[in-house]
Design a protein around this motif. Structure first.
Motif, short mmCIF file in Angstrom:
data_model
loop_
_atom_site.label_atom_id
_atom_site.label_comp_id
_atom_site.label_asym_id
_atom_site.label_seq_id
_atom_site.Cartn_x
_atom_site.Cartn_y
_atom_site.Cartn_z
N SER A 189 0.80 -1.22 0.00
CA SER A 189 0.00 0.00 0.00
C SER A 189 0.84 1.28 0.00
O SER A 189 1.80 1.40 0.76
CB SER A 189 -0.91 -0.01 1.23
OG SER A 189 -1.70 1.15 1.30
N ASP A 190 0.48 2.20 -0.87
CA ASP A 190 1.01 3.57 -0.88
C ASP A 190 2.54 3.63 -0.97
O ASP A 190 3.20 4.16 -0.07
CB ASP A 190 0.53 4.31 0.35
CG ASP A 190 0.80 5.81 0.29
OD1 ASP A 190 1.00 6.32 -0.83
OD2 ASP A 190 0.81 6.46 1.35
N PRO A 191 3.14 3.11 -2.04
CA PRO A 191 4.60 3.22 -2.18
C PRO A 191 5.04 4.68 -2.29
O PRO A 191 4.51 5.44 -3.11
CB PRO A 191 4.90 2.48 -3.49
CG PRO A 191 3.71 1.61 -3.72
CD PRO A 191 2.55 2.36 -3.15
N ARG A 192 6.02 5.06 -1.47
CA ARG A 192 6.50 6.44 -1.47
C ARG A 192 7.88 6.59 -2.10
O ARG A 192 8.20 7.63 -2.67
CB ARG A 192 6.56 6.97 -0.03
CG ARG A 192 5.20 7.10 0.64
CD ARG A 192 4.34 8.19 0.02
NE ARG A 192 3.08 8.33 0.70
CZ ARG A 192 2.86 9.14 1.73
NH1 ARG A 192 3.85 9.88 2.19
NH2 ARG A 192 1.68 9.22 2.28
N SER A 193 8.74 5.60 -1.94
CA SER A 193 10.07 5.69 -2.52
C SER A 193 10.54 4.30 -2.90
O SER A 193 10.09 3.29 -2.35
CB SER A 193 11.06 6.35 -1.55
OG SER A 193 11.27 5.52 -0.41
N VAL A 194 11.48 4.25 -3.84
CA VAL A 194 12.05 2.98 -4.29
C VAL A 194 13.56 3.14 -4.42
O VAL A 194 14.04 4.19 -4.86
CB VAL A 194 11.41 2.52 -5.62
CG1 VAL A 194 11.61 3.54 -6.73
CG2 VAL A 194 11.95 1.15 -6.04
N TYR A 195 14.30 2.11 -4.01
CA TYR A 195 15.75 2.14 -4.06
C TYR A 195 16.23 0.80 -4.58
O TYR A 195 15.69 -0.25 -4.23
CB TYR A 195 16.33 2.41 -2.66
CG TYR A 195 17.79 2.76 -2.67
CD1 TYR A 195 18.20 4.08 -2.80
CD2 TYR A 195 18.78 1.78 -2.56
CE1 TYR A 195 19.55 4.43 -2.81
CE2 TYR A 195 20.12 2.11 -2.57
CZ TYR A 195 20.50 3.43 -2.70
OH TYR A 195 21.83 3.76 -2.72
N ALA A 196 17.27 0.82 -5.43
CA ALA A 196 17.81 -0.38 -6.04
C ALA A 196 19.16 -0.71 -5.44
O ALA A 196 20.04 0.15 -5.36
CB ALA A 196 17.92 -0.21 -7.55
N ALA A 197 19.35 -1.97 -5.03
CA ALA A 197 20.63 -2.43 -4.47
C ALA A 197 20.65 -3.95 -4.52
O ALA A 197 19.60 -4.60 -4.49
CB ALA A 197 20.81 -1.94 -3.03
N ASP A 198 21.84 -4.52 -4.57
CA ASP A 198 21.98 -5.97 -4.55
C ASP A 198 21.92 -6.43 -3.10
O ASP A 198 22.92 -6.45 -2.38
CB ASP A 198 23.30 -6.38 -5.20
CG ASP A 198 23.46 -7.90 -5.30
OD1 ASP A 198 22.52 -8.61 -4.92
OD2 ASP A 198 24.53 -8.34 -5.75
N LEU A 199 20.75 -6.84 -2.66
CA LEU A 199 20.53 -7.17 -1.26
C LEU A 199 20.94 -8.60 -0.92
O LEU A 199 21.29 -8.88 0.24
CB LEU A 199 19.05 -6.97 -0.91
CG LEU A 199 18.50 -5.56 -1.15
CD1 LEU A 199 17.01 -5.52 -0.85
CD2 LEU A 199 19.24 -4.52 -0.33
N ASP A 200 20.89 -9.51 -1.89
CA ASP A 200 21.19 -10.91 -1.60
C ASP A 200 22.50 -11.39 -2.21
O ASP A 200 22.78 -12.59 -2.26
CB ASP A 200 20.05 -11.81 -2.06
CG ASP A 200 19.64 -11.54 -3.50
OD1 ASP A 200 20.36 -10.81 -4.20
OD2 ASP A 200 18.60 -12.07 -3.93
#
Length: 478
Positions: A189-200
């Motif tokens: 619900s209600d996405p405000r920001s998105v960030y890309a990174a290699d988390l795994d």
């Protein structure tokens, strides 16, 4: 609506400018803010070399007048008057990247009211102007845009958070800076920001999204082809509006830091090493933190945290203790209703400076870092139980064109060597695989993973092998 409380931003190289008296706190020295006028409602800021001169310039999305303001760096951390470029109605976020791989940094903007993103390609020399806007529909209410290589082809793709549709949009790059139609993914619900990174740590960029009407973030893992799996949620705090990923505890995994707008705090989530996260630890900051940034402000090789506090007209700095825990926040004045923050070496001093977009005062505050950052770097203590492994300091250091680190291995070993910038972002991968026993020299030529020359400044080279890691500081001077 008074915006940046609904907005977030995403971001993307820069002595001696003497300004008003510096402010010191907990070992940090930051010069008092110098303000530069922008357009109406400065809501998002990004720093990048937009005119090819090796200095970091600024681009600001102005929600109120439908324009992006570009402020060129004079070379010393002072900036020219803003030049405005029309983008669309209510630009809410701006990102910078070389979208068409021509060696010049382009801009991409999320237009909240127009339900699209706008691409402004850099014309390069001699004018360094921007071409006419090209728009791509993404659906209602795009609040945040991030540029990253999502499908492994080395071309920057786009990820967009759309607040009213409870989803994110991914637009793949054709390879020439034009984009395929948006593919949508449910993100909560209600996405405000998105960030890309290699988390795994599988070599591709995953996505993390904040949810403004709740208390969670969602992680969408990359299927290694630019498509994404089902979102996994983590509790973080009251109205999370901005997220940043960086290795905060020195274990070579990407952790998360989240700004909780109505909690007046931040949440730190440590990576378990597999792309899942431990329960959040909370730290108080100023009133209404609208944006968060991870950056090494004190030059010790650890990622500190900075927030733009829209309710207290200041930024908060939390110094890293070296293990992913943080000291009590220190406050530094900015403009009125700070909404977005970015860091870069703006005056070529070797340290990370700060630039803040102020929504209500329609300007940018530049805070130059005056903390002493050593360029004569001493070798850290070598890890225990590595009697036969030898790792040198890089030579030369500082360097101009290239520098070399030499290591000696007693047996076949898996070795990973990564160059990071002061924001904790991967710049270049020097080694990732089995190495033979004996001496090996690793050379970094001052270029990023796309082959583009990076700007002057401080970088960090981290070598990981056999269950431990060691970091060297690299100082690039041009």
């Amino acid at each position: 609506m008074r915006l940046r409380l609904m907005m977030t931003s995403l971001f993307v190289c820069t002595a001696g400018l003497l300004i008003s008296p510096p402010v010191s706190a907990q070992g940090l020295c930051v010069n008092s803010a110098v303000n530069y006028a922008t357009g109406d409602g400065a809501t998002s800021i990004v720093a990048a070399d937009l005119d090819g001169d090796g200095d970091v310039d600024l681009a600001v999305a102005n929600y109120g007048n439908g324009k992006v303001s570009v402020l060129r760096n004079n070379g010393n951390g002072a900036f020219t008057a803003a030049a405005d470029h029309t983008t669309g109605n209510n630009p809410s976020s701006v990102a910078a990247s070389d979208l068409d791989r021509d060696g010049y940094v382009d801009l991409v903007v999320a237009n909240y009211k127009d339900s699209n993103i706008a691409v402004l390609k850099n014309n390069g020399p001699p004018t360094w102007t921007f071409a006419a806007v090209v728009t791509y529909p993404v659906g209602a209410s795009p609040l945040s845009v991030s540029a990253a290589n999502l499908d492994g082809d080395l071309h920057p793709d786009l990820a967009v958070a759309r607040s009213h549709l409870d989803s994110i949009s991914v637009l793949r790059n054709h390879g020439d800076g034009t984009f395929e139609p948006a593919i949508n993914y449910s993100a909560g619900s209600d996405p405000r920001s998105v960030y890309a990174a290699d988390l795994d740590k599988d070599g591709d960029a995953d996505l993390v999204v904040t949810h403004g009407n709740g208390s969670s973030v969602s992680v969408l893992r990359n299927n290694s082809d630019g498509t994404f799996g089902t979102s996994i949620g983590y509790t973080v705090g009251d109205v999370p509006v901005s997220v940043q990923s960086a290795d905060l505890d020195g274990d070579d995994d990407a952790d998360l830091a989240v700004a909780n707008l109505y909690g007046d705090n931040i949440a730190v989530l440590r990576n378990n090493g597999d792309g899942s996260f431990a329960a959040a630890t909370f730290y108080a900051v100023g009133l209404r933190p609208a944006d968060i940034l991870a950056v090494d402000l004190d030059g010790d090789g650890d990622q500190d945290l900075v927030t733009a506090n829209s309710g207290s007209n200041a930024i908060s700095v939390l110094r890293n203790n070296g293990n992913g825990t943080f000291q009590t926040a220190s406050s530094f004045p900015a403009g009125t209703s700070p909404s977005s923050i970015h860091a870069a070496d703006l005056n070529k001093s070797g340290g990370a400076d700060l630039a803040v977009a102020n929504y209500a005062s329609d300007n940018v505050s530049v805070l130059l870092n005056c903390t002493e950052v050593a360029t004569d770097v001493k070798a850290p203590e070598e890890p225990r139980n590595t009697e036969s492994i030898q790792i040198s300091n890089n030579q030369p250091n500082p360097f101009n064109s290239s520098t070399q680190i030499r290591l000696t291995l007693p047996k076949y070993s898996y070795v990973r060597v990564v160059v990071y910038d002061v924001l904790g972002r991967v710049v270049a991968l020097l080694a990732d695989g089995e190495m033979e026993p004996g001496e090996t020299g690793l050379v970094w030529d001052g270029r990023d993973s796309r082959g583009s020359t990076v700007c002057s400044g401080v970088y960090f080279c981290r070598l990981s092998t056999g269950g431990y890691s060691v970091t060297r500081k690299l100082v690039l001077l041009k």
